[in-house]
Design an enzyme around this catalytic site. Structure first.
Site, short mmCIF file in Angstrom:
data_model
loop_
_atom_site.label_atom_id
_atom_site.label_comp_id
_atom_site.label_asym_id
_atom_site.label_seq_id
_atom_site.Cartn_x
_atom_site.Cartn_y
_atom_site.Cartn_z
N THR A 53 0.84 -1.19 0.00
CA THR A 53 0.00 0.00 0.00
C THR A 53 0.89 1.25 0.00
O THR A 53 2.05 1.19 0.42
CB THR A 53 -0.97 -0.01 1.19
OG1 THR A 53 -0.21 -0.12 2.39
CG2 THR A 53 -1.95 -1.17 1.10
N THR A 55 1.40 4.44 1.57
CA THR A 55 2.13 5.00 2.71
C THR A 55 3.10 3.96 3.29
O THR A 55 4.24 4.28 3.62
CB THR A 55 1.15 5.49 3.80
OG1 THR A 55 0.32 6.48 3.22
CG2 THR A 55 1.87 6.06 4.99
N CYS A 56 2.65 2.73 3.37
CA CYS A 56 3.46 1.66 3.96
C CYS A 56 4.71 1.39 3.13
O CYS A 56 5.78 1.17 3.66
CB CYS A 56 2.63 0.39 4.07
SG CYS A 56 1.05 0.61 4.92
N SER A 57 4.57 1.41 1.80
CA SER A 57 5.66 1.06 0.90
C SER A 57 6.57 2.24 0.57
O SER A 57 7.75 2.05 0.25
CB SER A 57 5.10 0.51 -0.42
OG SER A 57 4.42 -0.69 -0.19
#
Length: 183
Positions: A53, A55-57
């Protein structure tokens, strides 16, 4: 308050590389327990809504990876990223991210996330049940510090990200060290 509480005992179903498997896909199942990851260690655990996703990546996982050596200066033995994704997805994400320092923990059924009280519906995004974004410093299976994003709720319209950022956690550790030096 969650600080001072012991984390839940669960078994995580992981896939590990096994070069002895003479196979083009040299992986095998390995069950890892809460004890395997957390017993007799001081670690940072951060959890996020999903592998791959935005923000996570783009921010959260890469920034923890980049700041790993900074965290080690504060007696952090390991940094774990947990997500309600299966082992196949987590392994593919780790490979895509080029991880060297962060250990990914698949919580495919959401058992750990549910037991720690962070499981939320993300049906509005087509995700189903996922983890709310949070981080913790855990010392020998006991929560020492807790960093939970604001707005915890099912089908939240936003995906807040600041409190559980590696920069915020590092700042907290630095401030605690400075306060200790003043006393």
């Amino acid at each position: 308050m969650i600080i001072g509480k012991k984390i839940p005992d669960v078994t995580f179903h992981t896939r590990i590389r096994d070069e002895s498997a003479n196979d083009p896909n040299p992986f095998r199942w390995k069950d890892m327990t809460t004890d395997d990851y957390f017993e007799n260690k001081r670690v940072i655990l951060f959890s996020l809504p999903g592998a791959f996703t935005p923000t996570c990546s783009t921010f959260q996982l890469p920034d923890f990876e980049k700041l790993y050596s900074e965290f080690r200066r504060f007696q952090i033995d390991a940094i774990y990223c947990l997500s309600v994704n299966d082992a196949f997805v987590m392994n593919a994400w780790g490979k895509q991210q080029g991880l060297k320092n962060i250990t990914l923990i698949p919580d495919g059924s959401g058992e750990f996330t549910r037991k720690i009280g962070m499981l939320v519906h993300k049906d509005n995004l087509g995700f189903g049940m996922r983890s709310w974004r949070y981080a913790a410093i855990i010392n020998n299976k006991v929560i020492e510090r807790w960093f939970e994003e604001e707005g915890f709720s099912d089908n939240c319209d936003s995906d807040p990200y600041s409190i559980s950022s590696p920069q915020n956690i590092l700042k907290s550790l630095q401030e605690t060290r400075e306060e200790g030096a003043l006393h």
